[in-house]
Design an enzyme around this catalytic site. Structure first.
Site, PDB file in Angstrom:
ATOM      1  N   SER A  46       0.823  -1.209   0.000  1.00  0.00           N
ATOM      2  CA  SER A  46       0.000   0.000   0.000  1.00  0.00           C
ATOM      3  C   SER A  46       0.857   1.259   0.000  1.00  0.00           C
ATOM      4  O   SER A  46       0.443   2.296  -0.535  1.00  0.00           O
ATOM      5  CB  SER A  46      -0.953   0.008   1.191  1.00  0.00           C
ATOM      6  N   GLU A  47       2.060   1.214   0.589  1.00  0.00           N
ATOM      7  CA  GLU A  47       2.963   2.366   0.557  1.00  0.00           C
ATOM      8  C   GLU A  47       4.422   1.936   0.634  1.00  0.00           C
ATOM      9  O   GLU A  47       4.737   0.861   1.154  1.00  0.00           O
ATOM     10  CB  GLU A  47       2.692   3.341   1.717  1.00  0.00           C
ATOM     11  N   ALA A  48       5.276   2.817   0.133  1.00  0.00           N
ATOM     12  CA  ALA A  48       6.722   2.721   0.309  1.00  0.00           C
ATOM     13  C   ALA A  48       7.237   4.115   0.629  1.00  0.00           C
ATOM     14  O   ALA A  48       6.667   5.121   0.176  1.00  0.00           O
ATOM     15  CB  ALA A  48       7.406   2.176  -0.944  1.00  0.00           C
ATOM     16  N   HIS A  77       0.597   5.137   8.751  1.00  0.00           N
ATOM     17  CA  HIS A  77       1.408   3.932   8.983  1.00  0.00           C
ATOM     18  C   HIS A  77       2.796   4.072   8.367  1.00  0.00           C
ATOM     19  O   HIS A  77       3.783   3.608   8.951  1.00  0.00           O
ATOM     20  CB  HIS A  77       0.636   2.673   8.533  1.00  0.00           C
TER      21      HIS A  77
END
Length: 287
Positions: A46-48, A77
Site C-alpha cells: 500500500s505504501e513505500a 502507517h
C-alpha cells in the site's frame, strides 16, 4: 543503480504479518520521483517510503511517501514504520521526540517502549459532507442512507470522506462497489457499543472497527490499517463527543489482519495516534 539499506516493517501490530506492511528505503538520495514511484508500484504494497537528509533545521529526517500510482503528502502507517526503521538503523533524534519532515510539514513522533505515536496533523478540511456525497457513499457501500448515522470530512492529506455506521458488525459486512466509489478515499467506522456512549478502553480491547477504501490503478483497494484515517477519525470522533478521550480501534479484520490503533487526546487538545511496529525484512535493495 546502487545497493541501498532497506527494511520492510509491519505497523500497528506486535506480531509480524498481522498489521500493515511498509517498504522503507533508508537512503533515497539521488533517486528521481519516477524511480521512487516505479519501485513503490513494484513492491505491490500500500505504501513505500524514501528517507532523505533533513531539509528543515528542526527535522531529524525528510521522508517521501508513495502509494501505487501517486505520492502522498502524509500517511500514518508510513510515518510510524519509517520512524521505526530509521531508529533501528541507528538514527538518533535531536530532541526527546523524533521529528519527521514530509509534505504536510513537521510531524512529531513519540516513543513509549516498542510503541510509537505521531501527532495528528491539522485537518485540511473538516465539517459534514454534502448530502450528495453521503448518498453516493451509501450507494457505493451498499447500505441505506439511514444506516449512516454521522459523517464528516477527514482530510489531512489523503482526502478521506468518513461515515459512521451503527455497529462494528455493519462495518465488517460491507461489500463496496468500486465503480460507484471510483476516485474517492472512504473511511468507515462503527462502534462496538451504542454511538455516543463508548466506554474508555480496558485491557487493550477495541471500541471501534475501522475500514478504509482508496482508489488505485486497478480500481478500489482496502487498506489493512490506516494511520492517517485513524488520526482524522480521532480528531472528529473525540471532538464531537462520539468517542472517549482515549480509545483503541481495530482495523484489518476483514482482510485477516489484527491491527490495533491507539488514539488519545492529551491535555493540550492534541490527538496522538500510536501502535506497535516490528521489522519483518532487513537487508539491501538495488535502486
Amino acid at each position: 543503480m546502487q545497493q541501498r539499506a532497506f527494511m520492510q516493517v509491519d505497523v500497528f501490530t506486535a506480531q509480524p504479518y498481522l498489521g500493515n506492511p511498509l517498504a522503507v528505503v533508508l537512503d533515497g538520495t539521488g533517486l528521481t520521483t519516477a524511480q521512487m514511484q516505479a519501485f513503490t508500484d513494484w513492491t505491490n504494497l500500500s505504501e513505500a517510503t524514501f528517507v532523505l537528509p533533513p531539509s528543515h533545521p528542526q527535522a531529524d529526517y525528510d521522508v517521501r511517501i508513495f502509494c501505487p500510482g501517486r505520492e502522498l503528502p502524509f500517511a500514518g502507517h508510513p510515518t510510524l514504520g519509517t520512524c521505526h526503521a530509521w531508529l533501528q538503523a541507528g538514527g538518533v533524534p535531536k530532541g526527546e521526540d523524533v521529528v519527521q519532515s514530509c509534505g504536510v510539514g513537521l510531524v512529531k513522533i513519540r516513543r513509549a517502549g516498542n510503541r510509537l505515536a505521531f501527532a495528528a496533523p491539522a485537518l485540511r478540511r473538516s465539517g459534514p459532507l454534502s448530502e450528495e456525497d453521503v448518498l453516493l457513499i451509501a450507494r457505493g457501500l451498499g447500505v441505506a442512507r439511514s444506516d449512516i448515522l454521522q459523517h464528516a470530512w477527514c482530510d489531512n492529506g489523503p482526502g478521506w470522506r468518513s461515515v459512521m455506521l451503527g455497529s462494528a458488525a455493519q462495518v465488517l459486512a460491507l461489500t463496496p462497489d468500486a465503480q460507484v466509489l471510483q476516485g474517492l478515499d472512504i473511511g468507515v467506522v462503527g462502534p462496538r457499543g451504542k454511538v455516543g456512549v463508548v466506554a474508555a478502553h480496558e485491557d487493550g480491547d477495541a471500541q471501534f472497527e475501522v475500514r478504509a477504501f482508496f482508489p488505485t490503478q486497478n480500481g478500489l483497494s482496502e487498506d489493512p490499517v490506516t494511520g492517517s484515517l485513524n488520526a482524522a477519525l480521532g480528531q472528529w470522533l473525540i471532538g464531537a463527543g462520539l468517542a472517549p478521550e482515549q480509545y483503541v480501534a481495530s482495523q484489518g479484520t476483514a482482510l485477516g489482519r489484527a491491527g490495533r490503533v491507539h488514539v488519545a487526546r492529551d491535555a493540550h487538545g492534541h490527538v496522538w495516534v500510536g501502535g506497535d511496529t516490528v521489522t519483518c525484512i532487513s537487508g539491501q535493495v538495488r535502486l
